[in-house]
Design a protein around this motif. Sequence first.
Motif, PDB file in Angstrom:
ATOM      1  N   LEU A   1      42.522  39.151  34.484  1.00 45.90           N
ATOM      2  CA  LEU A   1      41.619  39.558  35.572  1.00 45.90           C
ATOM      3  C   LEU A   1      41.680  38.564  36.722  1.00 45.90           C
ATOM      4  O   LEU A   1      41.692  38.950  37.896  1.00 45.90           O
ATOM      5  N   GLY A   2      41.713  37.280  36.387  1.00 49.51           N
ATOM      6  CA  GLY A   2      41.767  36.256  37.425  1.00 49.51           C
ATOM      7  C   GLY A   2      43.015  36.375  38.276  1.00 49.51           C
ATOM      8  O   GLY A   2      42.959  36.232  39.512  1.00 49.51           O
ATOM      9  N   ALA A   3      44.161  36.634  37.608  1.00 49.54           N
ATOM     10  CA  ALA A   3      45.411  36.776  38.355  1.00 49.54           C
ATOM     11  C   ALA A   3      45.417  38.061  39.173  1.00 49.54           C
ATOM     12  O   ALA A   3      45.775  38.071  40.364  1.00 49.54           O
ATOM     13  N   ALA A   4      45.003  39.163  38.556  1.00 53.34           N
ATOM     14  CA  ALA A   4      45.058  40.461  39.233  1.00 53.34           C
ATOM     15  C   ALA A   4      44.087  40.555  40.415  1.00 53.34           C
ATOM     16  O   ALA A   4      44.404  41.144  41.454  1.00 53.34           O
ATOM     17  N   LEU A   5      42.904  39.967  40.250  1.00 52.56           N
ATOM     18  CA  LEU A   5      41.866  40.060  41.283  1.00 52.56           C
ATOM     19  C   LEU A   5      41.842  38.854  42.208  1.00 52.56           C
ATOM     20  O   LEU A   5      40.998  38.786  43.104  1.00 52.56           O
ATOM     21  N   ASP A   6      42.757  37.910  41.948  1.00 55.40           N
ATOM     22  CA  ASP A   6      42.778  36.669  42.734  1.00 55.40           C
ATOM     23  C   ASP A   6      41.410  35.988  42.690  1.00 55.40           C
ATOM     24  O   ASP A   6      40.876  35.530  43.711  1.00 55.40           O
ATOM     25  N   SER A   7      40.844  35.929  41.469  1.00 55.90           N
ATOM     26  CA  SER A   7      39.490  35.400  41.276  1.00 55.90           C
ATOM     27  C   SER A   7      39.530  34.067  40.545  1.00 55.90           C
ATOM     28  O   SER A   7      39.880  34.004  39.367  1.00 55.90           O
ATOM     29  N   TRP A   8      39.180  33.016  41.259  1.00 55.17           N
ATOM     30  CA  TRP A   8      39.129  31.699  40.614  1.00 55.17           C
ATOM     31  C   TRP A   8      38.021  31.643  39.568  1.00 55.17           C
ATOM     32  O   TRP A   8      38.124  30.898  38.594  1.00 55.17           O
ATOM     33  N   ILE A   9      36.960  32.428  39.779  1.00 50.09           N
ATOM     34  CA  ILE A   9      35.861  32.429  38.800  1.00 50.09           C
ATOM     35  C   ILE A   9      36.362  32.969  37.462  1.00 50.09           C
ATOM     36  O   ILE A   9      36.112  32.377  36.405  1.00 50.09           O
ATOM     37  N   CYS A  10      37.091  34.087  37.488  1.00 52.22           N
ATOM     38  CA  CYS A  10      37.640  34.633  36.241  1.00 52.22           C
ATOM     39  C   CYS A  10      38.617  33.646  35.604  1.00 52.22           C
ATOM     40  O   CYS A  10      38.653  33.503  34.379  1.00 52.22           O
ATOM     41  N   CYS A  11      39.404  32.980  36.422  1.00 48.93           N
ATOM     42  CA  CYS A  11      40.354  31.992  35.892  1.00 48.93           C
ATOM     43  C   CYS A  11      39.620  30.826  35.231  1.00 48.93           C
ATOM     44  O   CYS A  11      40.038  30.342  34.167  1.00 48.93           O
ATOM     45  N   ALA A  12      38.532  30.369  35.852  1.00 48.89           N
ATOM     46  CA  ALA A  12      37.764  29.266  35.268  1.00 48.89           C
ATOM     47  C   ALA A  12      37.114  29.698  33.953  1.00 48.89           C
ATOM     48  O   ALA A  12      37.061  28.918  32.996  1.00 48.89           O
ATOM     49  N   ILE A  13      36.629  30.944  33.898  1.00 47.75           N
ATOM     50  CA  ILE A  13      36.068  31.466  32.653  1.00 47.75           C
ATOM     51  C   ILE A  13      37.146  31.521  31.576  1.00 47.75           C
ATOM     52  O   ILE A  13      36.924  31.140  30.419  1.00 47.75           O
TER      53      ILE A  13
ATOM     54  N   LEU B   1      53.515  37.971  37.642  1.00 44.33           N
ATOM     55  CA  LEU B   1      53.827  39.401  37.719  1.00 44.33           C
ATOM     56  C   LEU B   1      52.575  40.240  37.959  1.00 44.33           C
ATOM     57  O   LEU B   1      52.619  41.272  38.646  1.00 44.33           O
ATOM     58  N   ILE B   2      51.452  39.802  37.384  1.00 47.66           N
ATOM     59  CA  ILE B   2      50.195  40.546  37.517  1.00 47.66           C
ATOM     60  C   ILE B   2      49.549  40.337  38.879  1.00 47.66           C
ATOM     61  O   ILE B   2      48.973  41.253  39.464  1.00 47.66           O
ATOM     62  N   ALA B   3      49.666  39.122  39.401  1.00 45.75           N
ATOM     63  CA  ALA B   3      48.967  38.763  40.634  1.00 45.75           C
ATOM     64  C   ALA B   3      49.546  39.486  41.851  1.00 45.75           C
ATOM     65  O   ALA B   3      50.720  39.875  41.850  1.00 45.75           O
TER      66      ALA B   3
ATOM     67  N   PHE C   1      50.617  31.735  40.396  1.00 46.93           N
ATOM     68  CA  PHE C   1      50.819  30.319  40.082  1.00 46.93           C
ATOM     69  C   PHE C   1      49.509  29.545  40.186  1.00 46.93           C
ATOM     70  O   PHE C   1      49.165  28.747  39.306  1.00 46.93           O
ATOM     71  N   VAL C   2      48.754  29.802  41.248  1.00 39.29           N
ATOM     72  CA  VAL C   2      47.464  29.118  41.436  1.00 39.29           C
ATOM     73  C   VAL C   2      46.492  29.500  40.322  1.00 39.29           C
ATOM     74  O   VAL C   2      45.760  28.657  39.793  1.00 39.29           O
ATOM     75  N   ALA C   3      46.487  30.784  39.945  1.00 38.17           N
ATOM     76  CA  ALA C   3      45.607  31.228  38.858  1.00 38.17           C
ATOM     77  C   ALA C   3      45.943  30.484  37.564  1.00 38.17           C
ATOM     78  O   ALA C   3      45.054  30.061  36.825  1.00 38.17           O
ATOM     79  N   TRP C   4      47.226  30.332  37.293  1.00 40.21           N
ATOM     80  CA  TRP C   4      47.687  29.589  36.104  1.00 40.21           C
ATOM     81  C   TRP C   4      47.200  28.139  36.159  1.00 40.21           C
ATOM     82  O   TRP C   4      46.723  27.589  35.157  1.00 40.21           O
ATOM     83  N   LEU C   5      47.293  27.521  37.326  1.00 37.22           N
ATOM     84  CA  LEU C   5      46.812  26.146  37.494  1.00 37.22           C
ATOM     85  C   LEU C   5      45.314  26.047  37.217  1.00 37.22           C
ATOM     86  O   LEU C   5      44.852  25.126  36.538  1.00 37.22           O
ATOM     87  N   VAL C   6      44.545  27.004  37.738  1.00 34.99           N
ATOM     88  CA  VAL C   6      43.088  26.956  37.574  1.00 34.99           C
ATOM     89  C   VAL C   6      42.705  27.123  36.108  1.00 34.99           C
ATOM     90  O   VAL C   6      41.823  26.414  35.592  1.00 34.99           O
ATOM     91  N   VAL C   7      43.361  28.047  35.403  1.00 28.34           N
ATOM     92  CA  VAL C   7      43.064  28.263  33.987  1.00 28.34           C
ATOM     93  C   VAL C   7      43.261  26.977  33.195  1.00 28.34           C
ATOM     94  O   VAL C   7      42.377  26.548  32.436  1.00 28.34           O
ATOM     95  N   HIS C   8      44.396  26.332  33.377  1.00 25.29           N
ATOM     96  CA  HIS C   8      44.706  25.160  32.549  1.00 25.29           C
ATOM     97  C   HIS C   8      43.939  23.913  32.993  1.00 25.29           C
ATOM     98  O   HIS C   8      43.609  23.062  32.157  1.00 25.29           O
ATOM     99  N   THR C   9      43.633  23.812  34.269  1.00 28.95           N
ATOM    100  CA  THR C   9      42.820  22.678  34.729  1.00 28.95           C
ATOM    101  C   THR C   9      41.400  22.800  34.190  1.00 28.95           C
ATOM    102  O   THR C   9      40.810  21.810  33.734  1.00 28.95           O
ATOM    103  N   SER C  10      40.853  24.014  34.214  1.00 31.30           N
ATOM    104  CA  SER C  10      39.509  24.237  33.660  1.00 31.30           C
ATOM    105  C   SER C  10      39.485  23.940  32.164  1.00 31.30           C
ATOM    106  O   SER C  10      38.544  23.322  31.656  1.00 31.30           O
ATOM    107  N   ALA C  11      40.533  24.386  31.457  1.00 28.57           N
ATOM    108  CA  ALA C  11      40.598  24.147  30.011  1.00 28.57           C
ATOM    109  C   ALA C  11      40.662  22.664  29.697  1.00 28.57           C
ATOM    110  O   ALA C  11      40.003  22.181  28.770  1.00 28.57           O
ATOM    111  N   SER C  12      41.446  21.927  30.472  1.00 28.15           N
ATOM    112  CA  SER C  12      41.552  20.480  30.257  1.00 28.15           C
ATOM    113  C   SER C  12      40.193  19.805  30.447  1.00 28.15           C
ATOM    114  O   SER C  12      39.775  18.969  29.632  1.00 28.15           O
ATOM    115  N   PHE C  13      39.490  20.192  31.502  1.00 31.53           N
ATOM    116  CA  PHE C  13      38.184  19.593  31.789  1.00 31.53           C
ATOM    117  C   PHE C  13      37.195  19.844  30.658  1.00 31.53           C
ATOM    118  O   PHE C  13      36.555  18.909  30.149  1.00 31.53           O
ATOM    119  N   VAL C  14      37.057  21.105  30.245  1.00 30.39           N
ATOM    120  CA  VAL C  14      36.068  21.441  29.220  1.00 30.39           C
ATOM    121  C   VAL C  14      36.436  20.803  27.882  1.00 30.39           C
ATOM    122  O   VAL C  14      35.580  20.252  27.181  1.00 30.39           O
TER     123      VAL C  14
END
Length: 448
Positions: A160-172, A297-299, A306-319
Motif C-alpha cells: 500500500l505504501g508503495a502503490a499509494l506513495d504513502s510514507w505513513i503506510c510504509c512506516a506502519i 514495480l508497484i509504485a 525506492f523511497v518507500a523501501w527506504l522508509v520501511v527498513h528505516t522505520s523497522a530499524s528504529f523500532v
Amino acid sequence: MAPKEIDEVPSSFPGLSKYPTDRDKPFRLAEDWIEGKRKDDNIGNLWRIHDKLYNLEPYIHRHPGGTDWLTISRGLDITEAFESAHMVNPEIVERVLKDFYVGEATSPRISPFTFKENGFFKTLKRKSSPILKKIGSGPTPGMILMEDSLVALCILFAALGAALDSWICCAISGCFLSCVEIGAHNFFHLRDTWRRYYFDIGLSSSYEWRITHFFSHHLFPNTVLDIELKLIPSYEFLPHFERSWFQRYCPIVYSHFLYCFAFWIDFVKRWYHVFKGEKSIRPENLIVFFELLLMMLIAPTRMGGFVAWLVVHTSASFVFLEVGQNGQHHHPNIFHDGDEARKDDDFGFGQIDATRDRAETVFQNLFLVLVTFGHHTLHHLYPTVCHSKLPQLEAVFIETLQEFEEKWIKFPHWELYLGCYKQLARTERFNVPELRKEISTTTFSLTK
C-alpha cells in the motif's frame, strides 16, 4: 578510537583469562567473532565440550537441530551451547556424543562459567527435562499464527505504501517488520525451520545473528565475549573502560537517530565485504533486493518505490532497536563484566545476573512476549525452547531459585529503558551479590 581499559584485568571471571582476539576491531563482522574465538580456543577443526574433544564432522548432516549449529561452531569450545541447547534427554545426547570422542583437551577452558552437577543450572536442567518431554520445545500453532500474520500485515502495508506513495503506510509496514524480526528471533533459536528466514525480510541476517546473538550474546551475556556490547558505534557498556563525556551522557539524545540507521550500517558492512571477496553471499541475503524490485514495480515511479523501501527498513530499524536495546540487559543494577561477580560462577547464575524482566503483568501477554523479547531470563536459560512454552517452566524455575535462596528480579519497563543510559554513563564497579541483596529494599518487583 576504541575505549581504553582502565586496568589489565580482562574479566571479572578468573576462567575468562584471555582478552578476546579482535574484540575492539572496528565494525567487526559476525565471522570475525567466530575466527577470534577459534584462535583463542585453539583446538583445530574439532569441537570441545568441557574438557573433551570431539570430531562431529560425520554428524553435521544428522544433527536434529540443523547443520548451521555445528558448521558455525567448528573449532570452538561449545560447552555452554551444548549444555543450554540440550535440555531434554541429556543422557541420550551424552551417549551419542561418545561415538565422536577423539581425546582430552590439553589446556583449561577460556570461559566465565562452570557446570557443576549440584549447581543451579544443572539442577534446573534435571527438573525441567520431564516437563519439556511432555510439552515439547517447539512453537505452538498460536505462536506460528501470530508470526505469519505479522508477515502478512508487513507485506500488505509495504505494498500500500508503495502503490499509494504513502510514507505513513510504509512506516506502519516498518513497525510490523520490526515485530516480524523480533518474533523471528524466537524461530532462529530453534531447530532449523524456514520461518527463521523471516528475520532476513529485514536488513539483517539470521545466519549472522545465530553467531552474534546465540553463540556470543546468549552464551556469554554482558561479558567481554558478548559481541552485542560492541555492535553500536561509540557504545561501551562495561564499567571498566574509560569513556568520554560524549560517550557517557549523549546517547540518550543521539541514539534514537542512530537507531534509524543501525541496520543500514549492518547491511552496508555486509555487502562491502561481499564485494571485496571477504564474505560469501547467502541466498537469504537477496530477499531485501526482491522486496526493492517488487516495490519499484508497484509504485507509480521507480524512485517512489525506492523511497518507500527506504522508509520501511528505516522505520523497522528504529523500532527494533528502541525495543531491543533498552529492555533486558543494561541497568546499573545488572551485572556487566568488570563488576565484582559472585563467587559461584555457575552458568545459570551468569544468566540471571545479566538479565532482567519487565515487572508489568501486561508483558506476560504472549503476543507482547513475541514482539518485545519477553520472558527474557527464562529465554536465556532455555534458549532453544519456544517462547510459547516458557510460561510452563516458570514454576520449576521459581522452585529452583528457592532451593538456592535466589530471587527473580523484575524492573518496571521505564526503569529498564532509562537504565540503559544510566549504564552507559557509569564507570564505577559494583558488587553484584550485594546489589541483589539490596534490591529487596527497593520498589522493584521480585519473585522468591
